[in-house]
Design an enzyme around this catalytic site. Structure first.
Site, PDB file in Angstrom:
ATOM      1  N   HIS A 104      81.155 -42.725  57.762  1.00  0.00           N
ATOM      2  CA  HIS A 104      80.377 -41.743  58.500  1.00  0.00           C
ATOM      3  C   HIS A 104      79.126 -42.310  59.162  1.00  0.00           C
ATOM      4  CE1 HIS A 104      83.204 -38.916  56.762  1.00  0.00           C
ATOM      5  NE2 HIS A 104      82.954 -38.250  57.861  1.00  0.00           N
ATOM      6  N   ARG A 149      80.565 -30.409  62.100  1.00  0.00           N
ATOM      7  CA  ARG A 149      80.712 -30.772  60.686  1.00  0.00           C
ATOM      8  C   ARG A 149      79.632 -30.047  59.893  1.00  0.00           C
ATOM      9  NH1 ARG A 149      82.101 -36.002  63.251  1.00  0.00           N
ATOM     10  NH2 ARG A 149      83.963 -36.852  62.265  1.00  0.00           N
ATOM     11  N   ARG A 207      83.814 -26.244  61.338  1.00  0.00           N
ATOM     12  CA  ARG A 207      84.686 -26.595  60.225  1.00  0.00           C
ATOM     13  C   ARG A 207      84.009 -26.181  58.929  1.00  0.00           C
ATOM     14  NH1 ARG A 207      86.171 -32.770  59.479  1.00  0.00           N
ATOM     15  NH2 ARG A 207      84.012 -32.936  58.779  1.00  0.00           N
ATOM     16  N   GLU A 220      95.083 -33.521  59.113  1.00  0.00           N
ATOM     17  CA  GLU A 220      94.522 -34.829  58.748  1.00  0.00           C
ATOM     18  C   GLU A 220      95.137 -35.383  57.473  1.00  0.00           C
ATOM     19  OE1 GLU A 220      90.284 -34.566  58.226  1.00  0.00           O
ATOM     20  OE2 GLU A 220      90.368 -32.645  57.214  1.00  0.00           O
ATOM     21  N   ASN A 269      90.897 -39.605  61.905  1.00  0.00           N
ATOM     22  CA  ASN A 269      90.245 -40.553  60.988  1.00  0.00           C
ATOM     23  C   ASN A 269      90.921 -40.510  59.625  1.00  0.00           C
ATOM     24  OD1 ASN A 269      88.450 -40.655  63.097  1.00  0.00           O
ATOM     25  ND2 ASN A 269      86.903 -39.381  62.098  1.00  0.00           N
ATOM     26  N   ASP A 270      91.058 -39.302  59.110  1.00  0.00           N
ATOM     27  CA  ASP A 270      91.695 -39.175  57.800  1.00  0.00           C
ATOM     28  C   ASP A 270      93.204 -39.336  57.892  1.00  0.00           C
ATOM     29  OD1 ASP A 270      89.773 -38.869  55.735  1.00  0.00           O
ATOM     30  OD2 ASP A 270      89.161 -36.998  56.677  1.00  0.00           O
ATOM     31  N   ARG A 309      89.265 -45.588  54.529  1.00  0.00           N
ATOM     32  CA  ARG A 309      88.595 -45.739  55.824  1.00  0.00           C
ATOM     33  C   ARG A 309      87.218 -46.356  55.727  1.00  0.00           C
ATOM     34  NH1 ARG A 309      87.509 -39.380  57.393  1.00  0.00           N
ATOM     35  NH2 ARG A 309      85.656 -40.024  58.532  1.00  0.00           N
ATOM     36  N   CYS A 339      90.029 -34.376  67.238  1.00  0.00           N
ATOM     37  CA  CYS A 339      88.577 -34.472  67.045  1.00  0.00           C
ATOM     38  C   CYS A 339      88.172 -35.700  66.234  1.00  0.00           C
ATOM     39  CB  CYS A 339      88.019 -33.210  66.399  1.00  0.00           C
ATOM     40  SG  CYS A 339      88.637 -32.945  64.738  1.00  0.00           S
TER      41      CYS A 339
HETATM   42  C1  PEP Z   1      88.832 -36.782  60.801  1.00  0.00           C
HETATM   43  O1  PEP Z   1      89.190 -36.981  59.643  1.00  0.00           O
HETATM   44  O2  PEP Z   1      89.375 -37.286  61.801  1.00  0.00           O
HETATM   45  C2  PEP Z   1      87.671 -35.906  61.075  1.00  0.00           C
HETATM   46  C3  PEP Z   1      87.343 -35.558  62.295  1.00  0.00           C
HETATM   47  O3  PEP Z   1      86.943 -35.512  60.017  1.00  0.00           O
HETATM   48  P1  PEP Z   1      85.857 -36.420  59.257  1.00  0.00           P
HETATM   49  O4  PEP Z   1      85.709 -37.692  60.011  1.00  0.00           O
HETATM   50  O5  PEP Z   1      84.609 -35.618  59.195  1.00  0.00           O
HETATM   51  O6  PEP Z   1      86.495 -36.602  57.907  1.00  0.00           O
HETATM   52 MG    MG Z   2      88.469 -35.697  58.067  1.00  0.00          MG
END
Ligand code: PEP
Ligand code: MG
Length: 752
Positions: A360, A467, A503, A601, A624-625, A635, A672
């Site tokens: 993050h 977020r 979210r 995700e 991302n997830d 990650r 996203c």
């Molecule tokens: C993701 O997982 O792609 C996402 C947008 O959520 P975060 O990065 O906040 O886990």
């Molecule tokens: Mg995520």
């Protein structure tokens, strides 16, 4: 042997520069193995030669000058085979090569081992003995282990900077990490070093010695008090013989002993932490060298006292970090809070030794539009503080103390980057439409950057992801319903009538709340996102009430659930939304039920997209997830960052499948995750005809540019090409070429 090994490694890592580390390394190994010589050759990959970087026992005059070919001599043989070579009589070996000026031909016994880091050959480490003899297994294991443990530090040595014509050594160094937010920056390194870690303390000079002395006195007095309190606490429970320990501690802290020595160093112009580090490390070495087991153990006591004094010194200087203009923030494992400590206008780039592109802190850097490099594990924090640094967020490279020629080149590239961004500002009011008329909605991920005007300047048409956990993470307790109403309403109002996708709380994983600790062995597979909020409905209901109330009269809210892995979770969450809606409706008749969406995700959501699409109003792909779970790659873990790739064929196939399933049910899909802000991935997402892309405001104009430069047909052809490819490397190369050909090269490397 183990103790000696550990000590050598510690000493080499504590060295003030890479060159100093090399000298320490050969000297200590020669002494520990009682041999006549120890040398290290490192590979100059650019010139395809080994360079003698240090020796103890052979001719030092040729250090930095002596170069041998890739396949030359015993060094070449060890490097080619990537295995140790143990010879009783080296000059008799057919590969022996008497390198000019080295004087090794008189030495018979030879043991050489390759130095390999992450599968990459760095060089060869060797010891020599005058007499004929065979190094035993234990000696061989010792050298192999040392080579493995020292390899990371040897990656820092810039071998190609050793000019063949001179032996001048340079401390300028290049480090490699993972480019995690694009852009280039030129600035000054500010190290956020771990608290109470003596070996990570950098060198600094002080202007006001009296102030430094006073701070040191305060710290040492505080530690003396701690020790006195410990002595009192244990007065009745410890036998007198053991209590002597506390008196010994006080003795060490006395001004006639350690305390005095440190003060003396401060008077010489060192800052208190650096003086403390030097004196403690020197004393620790002295004690560790003592034969007497009891005395040698006292080294631990000295270390312990050193850490305590350091912790006191650091707590006193916490708030006085000076952030120069163009700060390059560097830390072992940077956190979002450390990044947030720096005034935004001074922050030029971030570099973290641990973590990966999807941690993050990297996402936050993207949101701020500054370059980030993650997983630059070989940087020595102690060496880099306050030095001039260049960060290349495209290639993940960090140049420390760069030469003027390189600096000039990057100043030029940075100027081009600014010009490119300025030219893209013209696109603000242009639609994200392909050359053949396909229209993409361009949304932003909001909440990370406090500058609310950025999305509008970038031409955002809505918020694709807010977020909500971010304001929760910034507090020391859960925000109240009213606090949340105020916060959410601000955002809804700012964007009305455009949609704002909020979210629900997505904590857990790498987003902990200090006031809601969750201890788990596998946090990413544990209690996270919707799992927590369904188990703690009081937190969830408060948040849902706040969202619905904030939306009164505005009606641009969309609610989205994170980490949905089965339809039951969606049903349960929806029931709670409906319950909250019914309750509030009595109080507020004008209340409107918002659209409810799901994040895709987790791989199971891909395969149940059809079932979910019957229930939800919209979808957003959290790439991302999704990549993390599909590829089984944490990650945030820099050790496996090379395996994390959203252009992996499996990730692309999963997204394609999910988009198709949602569209078949007539439901819109957005992306996203960070993929939406990656120009290469954006072309493929366009080809899949996703309805909207949600990226940081900083990336939005760049992605809009990509979309306007392609036709949907061209993008679809690229998707077909890449669908036939087997590896992310191949896919990336193909897309990069396509972007270069489309005149978009400035988006994938520094410059225009
Ligand atoms: C993701 O997982 O792609 C996402 C947008 O959520 P975060 O990065 O906040 O886990
Ligand atoms: Mg995520």
């Amino acid at each position: 042997m183990l103790k000696t090994l550990r000590r050598i490694v510690e000493e080499v890592y504590a060295a003030k520069s890479s060159n100093n580390a090399l000298d320490i390394l050969v000297e200590r190994i020669r002494a520990a193995m009682d041999t006549e010589a120890c040398s290290v050759f490192l590979l100059d990959h650019r010139r395809g030669q080994y360079v003698l970087m240090a020796t103890d026992g052979l001719n030092k005059d040729v250090v930095g000058k002596l170069r041998i070919g890739l396949n030359q001599g015993l060094t070449g043989l060890i490097g080619a085979r990537e295995e140790p070579l143990n010879l009783d009589n080296a000059p008799e070996h057919p590969n022996f090569y008497a390198a000019p000026g080295l004087n090794e031909e008189t030495l018979k016994a030879f043991l050489g081992v390759p130095i390999i880091y992450r599968r990459r050959l760095l060089g060869v480490l060797a010891v020599h003995q005058g007499k004929e003899r065979h190094f035993n297994e234990e000696e061989e294991a010792f050298l192999v282990t040392l080579s493995t443990q020292l390899a990371p530090i040897l990656t820092r040595v810039d071998v190609s900077a050793m000019s063949p014509a001179s032996s001048r050594r340079t401390d300028e160094a290049t480090y490699q990490g993972v480019g995690s937010s694009t852009g280039v920056a030129i600035g000054t390194a500010v190290v956020v070093y771990p608290q109470a870690d003596l070996s990570a303390v950098p060198d600094r000079e002080v202007e006001d010695i009296d102030v430094e002395l006073a701070e040191f006195e305060t710290a040492i007095e505080a530690v003396r008090n701690d020790v006195r309190m410990m002595r009192e606490r244990f007065a009745t429970s410890l036998p007198p013989a053991e209590q002597i320990l506390f008196d010994a501690y006080l003795g060490i802290l006395d001004s006639n002993s350690l305390g005095g020595e440190i003060s003396e160093k401060i008077r010489e112009g060192h800052w208190a932490q650096g003086a403390l580090r030097d004196v403690i490390q020197q004393r620790v070495r002295q004690f560790e060298d003592m034969e007497d087991e009891y005395l040698s153990e006292r080294a631990t006591d000295i270390k312990e006292l050193g850490q305590r004094i350091l912790a006191r010194l650091q707590s006193g200087q916490n708030n006085k970090t000076d952030y120069p203009p163009e700060t390059i923030l560097i830390g072992e494992d940077l956190t979002a809070a450390e990044l947030a400590d720096v005034p935004q206008e001074r922050l030029a780039a971030v570099v973290s030794l641990q973590g990966s592109a999807n941690a993050h802190v990297a996402i936050l850097a993207k949101a701020l539009g500054i370059p980030a490099v993650m997983g630059a594990g070989e940087i020595s924090l102690g060496e880099i503080d306050t030095k001039p640094v260049i960060v290349d967020g495209y290639y993940g490279q960090i140049y420390v103390d760069p030469p003027e020629s390189l600096r000039k080149e990057f100043v030029y590239l940075a100027k081009e980057e600014r010009e490119l961004d300025a030219s893209l500002e013209q696109l603000q009011n242009q639609p994200a439409e392909t050359m053949d008329g396909f229209r993409m909605q361009m949304w932003v991920n909001a909440g990370l950057d406090s500058d609310a005007s950025k999305p509008f300047k970038a031409g955002a048409e809505g918020v694709g992801l807010y977020r909500t956990e971010v304001p929760f993470m910034m507090r020391e307790r859960f925000p109240t319903e009213q606090e949340q109403v105020t916060l959410y309403r601000q955002l809804l109002k700012a964007f009305a009538p455009h949609p704002v996708t909020m979210r629900t709380l997505d904590i857990g994983g790498d987003k902990p709340l200090s006031y809601f600790p969750v201890e788990e062995d596998n946090p990413f597979l544990g209690w996270r996102g919707i799992r927590i909020t369904l188990d703690q409905p009081e937190i969830f209901i408060t948040q849902l009430r706040a969202m619905l109330r904030a939306n009164l009269g505005l009606n641009n809210l969309r609610i989205m659930f994170p980490m949905i892995s089965n339809v039951g979770e969606f049903d349960d969450a929806l029931t709670l939304v409906q319950q909250v809606y019914s309750e509030l409706k009595e109080e507020y008749p004008e209340l409107v039920m918002p659209k409810i969406g799901v994040m895709i995700e987790v791989p199971s959501a891909v395969y149940q997209a059809r079932e979910l699409a019957r229930r939800a109003d919209f979808f957003s792909i959290g790439s991302n997830d999704l990549a993390q779970y599909l590829l089984a790659v944490d990650r945030t873990n820099s050790k496996v960052a090379n395996l994390y790739d959203t252009l992996h064929p499996a990730v692309l196939m999963a997204i394609r499948q999910a988009v198709k399933a949602c569209h078949r049910a007539g439901k819109p899909v957005s992306v996203c995750g960070e993929m939406a802000g990656d120009p290469l991935a954006a072309v493929l997402l366009l080809a899949m005809e996703v309805d909207s892309l949600s990226s940081s405001a900083a990336n939005l104009p760049r992605i809009k540019w990509v979309i306007r430069r392609f036709s949907l047909d061209q993008a679809k052809q690229l998707l077909r090409d890449t669908a036939a490819m087997e590896s992310p490397i191949e896919i990336r190369a193909h897309l990069e070429l396509a972007l270069e050909r489309a005149g978009l090269g400035g988006l994938i490397r520094a410059g225009k």
